[in-house]
Design an enzyme around this catalytic site. Structure first.
Site, PDB file in Angstrom:
ATOM      1  N   ASN A 123      69.147 -81.010 -69.712  1.00  0.00           N
ATOM      2  CA  ASN A 123      69.726 -82.204 -69.101  1.00  0.00           C
ATOM      3  C   ASN A 123      71.154 -82.510 -69.549  1.00  0.00           C
ATOM      4  O   ASN A 123      71.879 -83.198 -68.851  1.00  0.00           O
ATOM      5  CB  ASN A 123      68.829 -83.425 -69.368  1.00  0.00           C
ATOM      6  N   HIS A 124      71.587 -81.998 -70.717  1.00  0.00           N
ATOM      7  CA  HIS A 124      72.951 -82.293 -71.188  1.00  0.00           C
ATOM      8  C   HIS A 124      73.991 -81.266 -70.740  1.00  0.00           C
ATOM      9  O   HIS A 124      75.143 -81.341 -71.148  1.00  0.00           O
ATOM     10  CB  HIS A 124      72.967 -82.373 -72.722  1.00  0.00           C
TER      11      HIS A 124
END
Ligand SMILES: [Fe+2]
Ligand SMILES: [Fe+2]
Length: 258
Positions: free
Chosen positions: A67-68
């Site tokens: 997700n990052h």
């Protein structure tokens, strides 16, 4: 074939210990391939091209993310160009990068698939909907490792069962907390809900613990910083036979000055 898989590398402390120890670990464990999740490698937020190059230079074959991954804008073009750096396959097809790759190793070819879980992470597509299509891209590749970057233990366990007998390993990442459930599923897939973290244990999942506590106690915004003390590498060794079935899965940890 022996594959070493490392949980999320967090910031400079995680990168530095991995770079310092990987050559020795590779030879000691007779590893053919190394996969590391690098989504927190740059100050906890994504991975800059220079930090990806640092990990590749140290002997990492494939870097997965989660997700990052899009926190560093200068990585967008690099994601399109560097086939050994993955982002979850179930993001929008128009997003930079890819979620499937194949690399040649001394032990043979290994395919790697990066997927994001649904719960709290909201990828464009369900990982269960698109994983079959991802595996079709790896047709003919016997050794396949899936990094399932997900929050919920239930979603990860379910993916393990869904892919049992079709891939060599399903290893979870994202929680930064190692689970004690490494095992071989009956169809021949090695499974572990979360590989853990390469970073500081004097922390809350890699962030300075004082800052995380301040946020919990005040419920006000706090800028997080990567913690530095008591750094460990957490990962898992997977041995894969010629047929692509996993023969062995063994978690390992390195650090604390050892
Ligand atoms: Fe992470
Ligand atoms: Fe994550």
């Amino acid at each position: 074939m022996i594959v070493l898989f490392f949980g999320d590398v967090v910031g400079k402390p995680g990168r530095e210990l991995l770079v310092a120890r990987l050559a020795d670990l590779r030879s000691q464990l007779q590893a053919d391939a190394v996969i590391a999740n690098g989504e927190n490698a740059t100050d906890g937020k994504g991975i800059k091209p220079s930090h990806a190059e640092e990990l590749f230079g140290a002997g990492v074959d494939v870097i997965t993310t989660g997700n990052h991954v899009y926190r560093q804008r200068d990585t967008y073009r690099y994601l399109d160009e560097q086939f050994r750096l993955l982002r979850p396959h179930n993001f929008l097809a128009s997003n930079p990068g890819r979620g499937v790759t194949v690399v040649d190793t001394p032990g043979g070819r290994v395919g790697v698939v990066n997927l994001s879980g649904d719960l709290y992470l909201y990828p464009a597509h369900s990982p269960f909907e698109v994983v079959d299509q991802a595996l079709e891209q790896l047709h003919g590749v016997r050794s396949v490792v899936v990094d399932f970057h997900a929050e919920a233990t239930s979603e990860k366990v379910a993916m393990g069962w869904y892919l049992d007998g079709r891939v060599s390993a399903v290893i979870g990442t994202h929680t930064h907390v190692r689970t004690a459930d490494a095992r071989l599923l009956p169809g021949g897939t090695a499974y572990m809900t979360d590989a853990g973290m390469c970073g500081s244990r004097d922390s809350v999942i890699g962030v300075k613990k004082e800052l995380v506590l301040e946020r919990f106690l005040t419920q006000l915004p706090v800028r997080f910083e990567v913690a530095e003390g008591d750094v460990w590498l957490e990962g898992v060794l997977i041995e894969i036979g010629d047929s692509g079935r996993a023969l062995r899965i063994e978690p390992f940890e390195v650090g604390g000055g050892s």
